[in-house]
Design a protein around this motif. Structure first.
Motif: not given
Length: 387
Positions: A121, A240, A242, A306
């Protein structure tokens, strides 16, 4: 590799309706007499990877051949095939088995493996972590997604209607032996031996049906709402969400694509989870098919984005750009209305090479979707009923 089992008792039974074929009206004779072999005339050589191939090699193979799935081949006698399948390639002259197809690996399998933990991430370790993940052998991820557990063959003698039954139950692709040792058997099999195979997909079948559209005018002229082709259970992600969370959502729900809808301002809406997309404004699509345009270097750069930003970057990929285009245009959303005729939806699926069409109202609000499985299902039902 841990043995993966598929419940054979729930597999399709393609011959279940064979007794009703003789009642077809005369206009369907040409189509009903066709066999799977008639769909294989122009199919290219099978693209496959060995069980020792790294994921990096596998993803490069998918990109180079513009496919989203490949069978994995291993030496005979050392592996249990997906769902207990025994699909072998043997020498045409001697009959000696040369390889065993142990499963199917898709682009989504690879992306789900990459997204398997939260380390991707962000952070300084992204590049090295991705390199480590992509060096794993492809055999290590077979069965992580549902499709890897569904390795089937279709005999060339199988009728088009029986083939349609298989694909109308959610099987996306099957291997077809060109010189089967089981020539008197039709339908879908878990045991097979042949000297060479080709791949048959839902899209191949739909293209064939379009070519025989004169036999199908009664059904394809009707609208998708009227014939029950719309699936109203449509789960999506927000603007929004990702890329990593989108892939995790798709893997958990066994989905190959999700709509991207406008995020609401409600705090309880979790952008890391799937939401009910029905009734929300459609603004994009995040699909495993899109991921075939990702070379490894690009993928490493795009993972932190995103899902919506990702779709904008992927539109610039050579896989999607027109060879004669001087500039890159945003990819259009492939949609239809509930009142759209099935023929129009089929045209969009084939010309845009998508596996589902989003159904929207006049304001672009999501109503549902029509997938290849739905199209094949309603056409087959129409043929069986003689409509």
């Amino acid at each position: 590799m841990q043995e993966q089992k598929l419940d054979i008792n729930t597999s399709p039974s393609p011959s279940a309706d064979s007794g009703r074929v003789k009642s077809f009206p005369a206009e369907n004779i040409r189509l009903r007499d066709k066999k799977v072999r008639d769909l294989m005339m122009d199919k290219r050589r099978l693209v496959e990877v060995p069980y020792t191939a790294s994921l990096a090699h596998t993803i490069n193979t998918l990109v180079a051949n513009r496919v989203v799935a490949v069978p994995v081949a291993a030496p005979p006698g050392h592996w249990i095939g997906a769902g207990g399948s025994m699909i072998m390639e043997s020498d045409k002259q001697t009959g000696v088995v040369r390889k065993h197809y142990i499963g199917m690996v898709t682009m989504l399998d690879i992306l789900a493996h990459i997204a398997g933990d939260d380390q991707m991430n962000g952070g300084d370790g992204d590049a090295s972590d991705l390199d480590k993940k992509m060096s794993a052998p492809v055999s290590s991820i077979i069965g992580h997604c549902l499709e890897g557990l569904s390795l089937w063959t279709l005999n060339p003698n199988t009728s088009i209607l029986d083939c349609m039954e298989v694909f109308s139950k959610g099987i996306h692709r099957a291997l077809v032996p060109l010189d089967s040792h089981m020539d008197n058997i039709s339908g879908v099999e878990l045991v097979e031996s042949a000297s060479t195979y080709r791949m048959l997909t839902q899209m191949d079948l739909l293209k064939f049906l379009k070519e025989n559209a004169s036999d199908l005018q009664t059904i394809i002229s009707r609208n998708v709402e009227e014939i029950g082709a719309i699936n109203e259970n449509v789960f999506g992600i927000t603007s929004r969400t990702n890329v990593i969370d989108a892939i995790k959502c798709m893997r958990a729900a066994m989905l190959n694509a999700v709509p991207i809808v406008i995020a609401s301002n409600f705090l309880e809406e979790d952008c890391r989870q799937l939401i009910d997309g029905k009734g929300k404004k459609l603004i994009g699509t995040f699909s495993a098919t899109d991921l075939r345009g990702c070379h490894l270097a690009a993928l490493q750069t795009w993972l932190p984005l995103s899902a919506l930003e990702f779709t904008e970057h992927i539109s610039a990929s050579p896989v999607y750009a027109s060879p004669n285009a001087s500039n890159v245009l945003p990819r259009e959303l492939v949609t239809c209305y509930p009142e759209s005729p099935l023929e129009e939806v089929i045209d969009k699926v084939i010309t845009k090479h998508v596996h589902r069409v989003w159904v929207v109202d006049e304001q672009g609000v999501l109503v549902g979707l029509v997938a290849l499985t739905d199209i094949i299902r309603v056409i087959r039902a129409s043929l069986l009923s003689g409509l």
